[in-house]
Design a protein around this motif. Structure first.
Motif, short mmCIF file in Angstrom:
data_model
loop_
_atom_site.label_atom_id
_atom_site.label_comp_id
_atom_site.label_asym_id
_atom_site.label_seq_id
_atom_site.Cartn_x
_atom_site.Cartn_y
_atom_site.Cartn_z
N THR A 223 -3.75 -6.52 -55.14
CA THR A 223 -3.67 -6.29 -53.69
C THR A 223 -4.95 -5.69 -53.12
O THR A 223 -5.14 -5.69 -51.91
CB THR A 223 -2.50 -5.34 -53.35
N VAL A 224 -5.85 -5.21 -53.99
CA VAL A 224 -7.10 -4.60 -53.52
C VAL A 224 -7.87 -5.56 -52.61
O VAL A 224 -8.55 -5.11 -51.68
CB VAL A 224 -7.96 -4.12 -54.72
N PHE A 225 -7.72 -6.87 -52.82
CA PHE A 225 -8.50 -7.83 -52.03
C PHE A 225 -7.90 -8.11 -50.65
O PHE A 225 -8.47 -8.83 -49.86
CB PHE A 225 -8.67 -9.13 -52.82
N LYS A 226 -6.72 -7.59 -50.39
CA LYS A 226 -6.16 -7.80 -49.04
C LYS A 226 -5.76 -6.49 -48.35
O LYS A 226 -5.10 -6.52 -47.32
CB LYS A 226 -5.00 -8.81 -49.09
N SER B 195 0.52 0.33 -52.60
CA SER B 195 1.47 0.87 -51.61
C SER B 195 0.90 0.84 -50.20
O SER B 195 1.62 0.56 -49.25
CB SER B 195 1.85 2.31 -51.96
N VAL B 196 -0.39 1.12 -50.07
CA VAL B 196 -1.03 1.08 -48.74
C VAL B 196 -1.00 -0.35 -48.21
O VAL B 196 -0.69 -0.59 -47.04
CB VAL B 196 -2.48 1.62 -48.81
N GLU C 2 1.95 -9.72 -47.23
CA GLU C 2 2.52 -10.62 -48.25
C GLU C 2 2.51 -10.01 -49.65
O GLU C 2 2.40 -10.73 -50.65
CB GLU C 2 1.78 -11.97 -48.26
N VAL C 3 2.64 -8.69 -49.71
CA VAL C 3 2.77 -8.05 -51.02
C VAL C 3 4.16 -8.41 -51.53
O VAL C 3 5.13 -8.38 -50.79
CB VAL C 3 2.58 -6.53 -50.92
N LEU D 15 -5.09 5.28 -58.45
CA LEU D 15 -5.82 4.60 -57.36
C LEU D 15 -5.26 3.20 -57.14
O LEU D 15 -5.02 2.80 -55.99
CB LEU D 15 -7.33 4.55 -57.67
N GLY D 16 -5.01 2.46 -58.22
CA GLY D 16 -4.45 1.11 -58.09
C GLY D 16 -3.09 1.13 -57.42
O GLY D 16 -2.80 0.31 -56.54
#
Lengths: 261, 261
Positions: free
Chosen positions: B168-171, B138-139, A244-245, B132-133
């Motif tokens: 998005t780091v949290f998912k 992207s990952v 869900e990005v 890194l962010g």
């Protein structure tokens, strides 16, 4: 009053001059100009210096290289210099006009358009210098025939952009236009297909079969492409995403287009 | 002296505790912690506050949400808080431990490894928070089963990283390890193929046929992958580039891997 023929000649000359000045890539800032001067592959029209610069340190280095290379140096007061750099805050009293073969107008591109398939990326209000530099670097490295850089709305080719491009800006095929709409209208009239990238689209970029000249338009970092640009586009393409990005960084999107297989 | 059995039990409990603490993702900074607390999908272990914080403005907001959500608040002196945040300069007296399902150790990943093909990206000393962010974003959006984030050598998950990841780091499926070498050795021992990205390689990333578990290692922004990591890799892959561009930004490379078709 001048006779009509002379008037026309004057205006022709004026237009020619204007075209020439538009074809120059003007950069500014001490370090970017010094580094550009150190690149023997770049051809310079003029070096511009504020007469308030003290001729020592990096300024002395810049002058020495320009003299050695036979590049014309023009001195200006600070105000006049900032009219050339269009960025009084960042020019540091230094600007340079570069003549680049691969920096052409959209009209020139159209009259020499390559045969067969051809991919262009066009930018609609990309304002973050870091993003613009990264886009230039990826376009230069990737499989793109030109990057359309409108003079209205996008970040200028500032020292930050040049740095983020890791100097590739000087070898990237750049196509300038007054506005994004003007470029897209001209290209559309010659049969190019205009595609906008949108997370709401249903066709995947990776499934889309490009034919002829295809222009991929990337929109502003927060607003996406403008309604006026959307109205000029025939296809909306998405990059299918997981978790869900909602969107990718615009420079990432540019790279995925540039290296699309 | 304690009997041997008790010793073992103590050390087992200690190890378990250590494993638990390692499995917590600790973030810091007022805005990142506030935004994380506002995300109902995140589960918190503890909120840590410096007792020097005045309970007003954003701090009052943070306390109110934590109380409403029943999250334990622990107060520390500034020094103790910076031992938790590991970043006295940027923590602003606030840290929070988040329990994430998709934040696991490399050992846990191995024992639950998915059947069939599986792609991982591993980072060897990526030090720029912006990069890194963007890699995390992207990952998360792309087709990658895990991002290996060594606790040694890479940028910490600072406010800048969280911002550049657009949350998005949290998912994102994150796999932590002490060092990159440890992660690669463990994965290699279970039959994973280690590939490093290098502009000098002759095999193209796009031609490479991945089978089983494949780990793509991205190296430091200026130095590339270290010799120790190079020694652990079976394949070197390149991204073929035009115009004599020497390299791509590491976040761009990550995206090309994550969206490889």
């Amino acid at each position: 009053m001048k006779p009509a023929a002379e008037h026309t000649q004057d205006s022709e000359q004026y237009k020619k001059k204007q075209r020439f000045f538009k074809s120059l890539l003007t950069i500014y800032g001490r370090k970017p100009v010094l580094e550009a001067l150190q690149n023997p592959q770049l051809r310079f029209f003029k070096l511009h210096l504020a007469d308030s610069n003290k001729p020592q340190g990096i300024i002395a280095e810049i002058i020495a290289i320009a003299e050695q290379r036979g590049i014309e140096i023009q001195y200006h007061d600070k105000k006049a210099l900032s009219r050339i750099s269009k960025n009084a805050k960042q020019d540091q009293g230094v600007a340079a006009d570069i003549q680049l073969k691969q920096y052409i107008s959209v009209e020139e591109f159209i009259s020499n358009k390559p045969q067969g398939n051809c991919s262009l990326i066009a930018l609609d209000r990309i304002t973050n210098p870091q993003n613009l530099g990264m886009i230039i670097r990826s376009v230069c490295a990737g499989y793109i025939d030109g990057l359309i850089l409108p003079q209205k709305g996008c970040a200028a080719l500032s020292p930050l952009v040049i740095k983020a491009s890791t100097g590739t800006v000087f070898k990237t095929p750049l196509i300038y236009s007054d506005s994004i709409e003007q470029a897209l209208e001209l290209l559309s009239n010659t049969g190019a297909t205009i595609c906008t990238l949108s997370s709401h689209a249903s066709t995947s970029l990776f499934d889309y079969q490009a034919k002829g000249t295809t222009v991929y338009v990337l929109g502003n970092e927060t607003e996406g492409v403008s309604p006026a640009v959307q109205a000029l586009s025939q296809h909306q393409l998405c990059i299918p995403m997981n978790n869900e990005v909602e969107s990718l960084n615009v420079a990432i999107t540019a790279a995925l287009i540039a290296f699309k297989h």
